[in-house]
Enzyme design. Structure first.
Site, short mmCIF file in Angstrom:
data_model
loop_
_atom_site.label_atom_id
_atom_site.label_comp_id
_atom_site.label_asym_id
_atom_site.label_seq_id
_atom_site.Cartn_x
_atom_site.Cartn_y
_atom_site.Cartn_z
N ARG A 1 34.18 44.42 27.35
CA ARG A 1 35.45 43.75 27.59
C ARG A 1 35.75 42.71 26.54
O ARG A 1 36.82 42.10 26.58
CB ARG A 1 35.35 43.05 28.93
N ARG B 1 40.63 43.04 48.11
CA ARG B 1 39.68 42.56 47.10
C ARG B 1 39.90 41.09 46.82
O ARG B 1 41.04 40.63 46.78
CB ARG B 1 39.88 43.37 45.82
N ARG C 1 47.12 47.59 46.11
CA ARG C 1 45.69 47.70 46.39
C ARG C 1 45.21 46.49 47.19
O ARG C 1 44.37 46.61 48.07
CB ARG C 1 44.90 47.80 45.08
N ARG D 1 44.02 38.18 35.03
CA ARG D 1 43.23 39.34 34.58
C ARG D 1 44.01 40.17 33.56
O ARG D 1 43.43 40.67 32.60
CB ARG D 1 42.81 40.17 35.79
N LYS E 1 41.40 53.29 36.33
CA LYS E 1 40.11 53.58 35.65
C LYS E 1 39.04 54.04 36.63
O LYS E 1 38.35 55.01 36.39
CB LYS E 1 39.55 52.32 34.97
P1 AMP Z 1 36.76 44.80 37.40
O1 AMP Z 1 36.40 45.35 38.73
O2 AMP Z 1 36.28 45.66 36.27
O3 AMP Z 1 38.22 44.46 37.28
O4 AMP Z 1 35.95 43.42 37.24
C1 AMP Z 1 36.13 42.35 38.16
C2 AMP Z 1 35.70 41.04 37.52
O5 AMP Z 1 34.31 41.10 37.16
C3 AMP Z 1 36.42 40.66 36.23
O6 AMP Z 1 37.67 40.01 36.47
C4 AMP Z 1 35.39 39.73 35.58
O7 AMP Z 1 35.37 38.45 36.21
C5 AMP Z 1 34.07 40.41 35.93
N1 AMP Z 1 33.66 41.41 34.90
C6 AMP Z 1 33.55 42.77 35.07
N2 AMP Z 1 33.14 43.35 33.93
C7 AMP Z 1 33.00 42.36 33.02
C8 AMP Z 1 32.62 42.33 31.65
N3 AMP Z 1 32.31 43.45 30.97
N4 AMP Z 1 32.59 41.12 31.03
C9 AMP Z 1 32.90 39.99 31.67
N5 AMP Z 1 33.28 39.94 32.97
C10 AMP Z 1 33.34 41.11 33.65
#
Ligand code: AMP
Length: 197
Positions: A88, A133, A127, A144, A13
């Site tokens: 989400r 990360r 990654r 996740r 993404k």
């Molecule tokens: P990502 O980089 O999009 O995978 O986000 C990393 C982490 O940030 C996720 O595993 C959640 O803990 C938090 N996070 C990101 N976006 C959201 C969202 N829209 N709602 C809730 N938690 C989020």
């Protein structure tokens, strides 16, 4: 154009959203990047969300909705955006639609990068080795992916019902995926021209 990009972690993404942002001249707004930046900067918000982000579960809807509401109110999002990682949950999707409706806008296209869990897990582990990360450990990756299927996948139906969904095969290489995205965005642009004519 007001765009969303969905897909399990590891679907690519972020990479695709950056390209879309550059080509279509809209800001790439990544909720995860915003949270990681806040954590790195040690802000109040960062300290509040650090443990949650590290464990791979979701930050509360209220907090996320507020964060995105502020960000979408910035000048650079006045003519569109590509949102990556938000909404989400159904509550976030409903809040986003209400937010946009209030200013006479609506999501034009919800792109979904489709990949199976095994491919996602494989890519995330690679990654992890490259980027280090905090949430790319095997246990957190599984959390996740589960959260994606439980909480996020139902939103896809919400946009399908509104005829905004554009599924894309995310297992192809970066160029192949981007070519499908362009086709979907071109179709949407034509549709809105026809609707406006
Ligand atoms: P990502 O980089 O999009 O995978 O986000 C990393 C982490 O940030 C996720 O595993 C959640 O803990 C938090 N996070 C990101 N976006 C959201 C969202 N829209 N709602 C809730 N938690 C989020």
């Amino acid at each position: 154009m007001d765009l969303l990009i969905f897909g399990p972690q590891g679907a690519g993404k972020g990479t695709q959203a950056v390209r879309i942002g550059l080509e279509y001249n809209v800001p790439h707004i990544a909720s995860g990047d915003m949270l990681r930046a806040a954590i790195a900067a040690g802000t109040d918000l960062g300290m509040r969300v650090k443990a949650v982000v590290e464990s791979g579960v979701l930050v509360t809807d209220d907090l996320m909705i507020e964060l995105i509401r502020d960000r979408l109110g910035a000048d650079d999002a006045a003519d569109g955006f590509v949102l990556d990682g938000f909404p989400r949950t159904m509550a976030q999707a409903e809040a986003l639609d209400a937010m946009l409706d209030g200013i006479g806008r609506a999501i034009d296209v919800a792109l979904v990068l489709q990949i199976d869990d095994a491919t996602a897990r494989d890519r995330l582990l690679k990654r992890a080795a490259l980027e280090g990360r905090i949430d790319d450990t095997p246990e957190v990756i599984d959390t996740r992916l589960r959260t994606y299927h439980d909480e996020t996948a139902p939103i896809i139906e919400w946009y399908r019902a509104r005829d905004r969904l554009a599924p894309v095969d995310g297992t192809q290489d970066i160029e192949g995926v981007y070519a499908q995205i362009r086709q979907a965005l071109d179709r949407a642009a034509q549709r809105s021209m026809t609707a406006g004519a």
